[in-house]
Design a protein around this motif. Structure first.
Motif, PDB file in Angstrom:
ATOM      1  N   ASP A 113       0.835  -1.210   0.000  1.00 37.69           N
ATOM      2  CA  ASP A 113       0.000   0.000   0.000  1.00 37.69           C
ATOM      3  C   ASP A 113       0.868   1.257   0.000  1.00 37.69           C
ATOM      4  O   ASP A 113       0.577   2.232  -0.740  1.00 37.69           O
ATOM      5  CB  ASP A 113      -0.930   0.016   1.217  1.00 37.69           C
ATOM      6  CG  ASP A 113      -2.081  -0.964   1.090  1.00 37.69           C
ATOM      7  OD1 ASP A 113      -2.363  -1.422  -0.054  1.00 37.69           O
ATOM      8  OD2 ASP A 113      -2.705  -1.289   2.129  1.00 37.69           O
ATOM      9  N   GLN A 114       1.923   1.246   0.813  1.00 34.28           N
ATOM     10  CA  GLN A 114       2.808   2.418   0.864  1.00 34.28           C
ATOM     11  C   GLN A 114       3.476   2.655  -0.481  1.00 34.28           C
ATOM     12  O   GLN A 114       3.540   3.802  -0.970  1.00 34.28           O
ATOM     13  CB  GLN A 114       3.877   2.231   1.960  1.00 34.28           C
ATOM     14  CG  GLN A 114       3.348   2.318   3.363  1.00 34.28           C
ATOM     15  CD  GLN A 114       4.414   1.960   4.401  1.00 34.28           C
ATOM     16  OE1 GLN A 114       5.491   1.483   4.064  1.00 34.28           O
ATOM     17  NE2 GLN A 114       4.075   2.180   5.672  1.00 34.28           N
ATOM     18  N   VAL A 115       3.954   1.552  -1.106  1.00 34.26           N
ATOM     19  CA  VAL A 115       4.608   1.678  -2.417  1.00 34.26           C
ATOM     20  C   VAL A 115       3.607   2.177  -3.457  1.00 34.26           C
ATOM     21  O   VAL A 115       3.924   3.058  -4.277  1.00 34.26           O
ATOM     22  CB  VAL A 115       5.244   0.328  -2.836  1.00 34.26           C
ATOM     23  CG1 VAL A 115       5.663   0.345  -4.305  1.00 34.26           C
ATOM     24  CG2 VAL A 115       6.431   0.004  -1.946  1.00 34.26           C
ATOM     25  N   GLN A 116       2.374   1.653  -3.426  1.00 36.42           N
ATOM     26  CA  GLN A 116       1.353   2.106  -4.394  1.00 36.42           C
ATOM     27  C   GLN A 116       1.014   3.579  -4.173  1.00 36.42           C
ATOM     28  O   GLN A 116       0.869   4.336  -5.142  1.00 36.42           O
ATOM     29  CB  GLN A 116       0.088   1.243  -4.265  1.00 36.42           C
ATOM     30  CG  GLN A 116       0.223  -0.124  -4.904  1.00 36.42           C
ATOM     31  CD  GLN A 116      -1.048  -0.959  -4.748  1.00 36.42           C
ATOM     32  OE1 GLN A 116      -1.924  -0.617  -3.971  1.00 36.42           O
ATOM     33  NE2 GLN A 116      -1.091  -2.070  -5.471  1.00 36.42           N
ATOM     34  N   LYS A 117       0.894   3.972  -2.922  1.00 40.33           N
ATOM     35  CA  LYS A 117       0.595   5.395  -2.640  1.00 40.33           C
ATOM     36  C   LYS A 117       1.731   6.296  -3.112  1.00 40.33           C
ATOM     37  O   LYS A 117       1.490   7.367  -3.685  1.00 40.33           O
ATOM     38  CB  LYS A 117       0.356   5.595  -1.142  1.00 40.33           C
ATOM     39  CG  LYS A 117      -0.985   5.061  -0.684  1.00 40.33           C
ATOM     40  CD  LYS A 117      -1.178   5.252   0.809  1.00 40.33           C
ATOM     41  CE  LYS A 117      -2.495   4.648   1.269  1.00 40.33           C
ATOM     42  NZ  LYS A 117      -2.683   4.732   2.714  1.00 40.33           N
ATOM     43  N   LYS A 118       3.013   5.828  -2.883  1.00 34.74           N
ATOM     44  CA  LYS A 118       4.150   6.625  -3.361  1.00 34.74           C
ATOM     45  C   LYS A 118       4.122   6.718  -4.875  1.00 34.74           C
ATOM     46  O   LYS A 118       4.376   7.785  -5.447  1.00 34.74           O
ATOM     47  CB  LYS A 118       5.466   5.980  -2.907  1.00 34.74           C
ATOM     48  CG  LYS A 118       5.824   6.265  -1.477  1.00 34.74           C
ATOM     49  CD  LYS A 118       7.189   5.667  -1.137  1.00 34.74           C
ATOM     50  CE  LYS A 118       7.554   5.922   0.305  1.00 34.74           C
ATOM     51  NZ  LYS A 118       8.855   5.319   0.659  1.00 34.74           N
ATOM     52  N   ARG A 119       3.819   5.589  -5.543  1.00 32.94           N
ATOM     53  CA  ARG A 119       3.754   5.600  -7.010  1.00 32.94           C
ATOM     54  C   ARG A 119       2.649   6.537  -7.494  1.00 32.94           C
ATOM     55  O   ARG A 119       2.849   7.309  -8.430  1.00 32.94           O
ATOM     56  CB  ARG A 119       3.512   4.197  -7.557  1.00 32.94           C
ATOM     57  CG  ARG A 119       4.738   3.358  -7.618  1.00 32.94           C
ATOM     58  CD  ARG A 119       4.443   2.058  -8.329  1.00 32.94           C
ATOM     59  NE  ARG A 119       5.614   1.200  -8.325  1.00 32.94           N
ATOM     60  CZ  ARG A 119       5.601  -0.085  -8.596  1.00 32.94           C
ATOM     61  NH1 ARG A 119       4.458  -0.672  -8.916  1.00 32.94           N
ATOM     62  NH2 ARG A 119       6.708  -0.781  -8.580  1.00 32.94           N
ATOM     63  N   GLU A 120       1.475   6.424  -6.861  1.00 29.15           N
ATOM     64  CA  GLU A 120       0.355   7.285  -7.265  1.00 29.15           C
ATOM     65  C   GLU A 120       0.692   8.758  -7.025  1.00 29.15           C
ATOM     66  O   GLU A 120       0.405   9.606  -7.875  1.00 29.15           O
ATOM     67  CB  GLU A 120      -0.916   6.890  -6.501  1.00 29.15           C
ATOM     68  CG  GLU A 120      -1.527   5.598  -6.963  1.00 29.15           C
ATOM     69  CD  GLU A 120      -2.732   5.191  -6.115  1.00 29.15           C
ATOM     70  OE1 GLU A 120      -3.147   5.963  -5.231  1.00 29.15           O
ATOM     71  OE2 GLU A 120      -3.246   4.072  -6.345  1.00 29.15           O
TER      72      GLU A 120
END
Length: 147
Positions: A113-120
């Protein structure tokens, strides 16, 4: 007369005379009855002695069997307790493994989730910068066409 301990050697003729004069003793009814009673008592004593021995042997065997059965029951109980403890440990270990796997999955899911939020957020930031550049390029183009 000589004592009964000494042996006398008589002439053969006197021995013959003694044998001729010897009369066989006839037992009386009382003597025969007492001998029969004594024989019966000996028989009964022997039978009761054998019966007591057999009874003692049977009770000894029965006690040994009871002790053996008690020992077997104790062994079975110990084996059952050991198996139960082993089963309980296996269930506990399995539950611990499942709990650890669930915690690890939560950690991985949180990181994802953290990686996806950073990517987004990085994508949004790049899109914003790109839109700003496009707007500024469009604005410059319009200014350049007007001039």
């Amino acid at each position: 007369q000589q004592s009964s301990m000494t042996i006398t050697f008589d002439k053969p003729a006197s021995i013959q005379e003694k044998l001729k004069s010897w009369v066989r003793a006839t037992p009386s009814m009382d003597l025969l009855q007492s001998r029969l009673i004594e024989a019966t008592n000996r028989r009964q004593n022997r039978i009761s002695k054998v019966s007591r021995r057999a009874s003692a042997h049977c009770s000894g065997v029965k006690n040994a069997l009871i002790d053996h059965q008690a020992q077997k029951n104790t062994e079975v109980k110990a084996i059952r307790e050991k198996a139960s403890a082993k089963s309980d440990r296996a269930v506990f270990n399995l539950a611990a493994k499942v709990t650890k796997a669930a915690e690890d999955n939560k950690i991985v899911a949180t990181r994802v989730d953290q990686v996806q939020k950073k990517r987004e957020s990085a994508i949004n930031e790049i899109q914003c910068k790109h839109e700003i550049k496009l707007q500024s390029a469009t604005k410059r183009k319009e200014e350049h066409q007007e001039a």
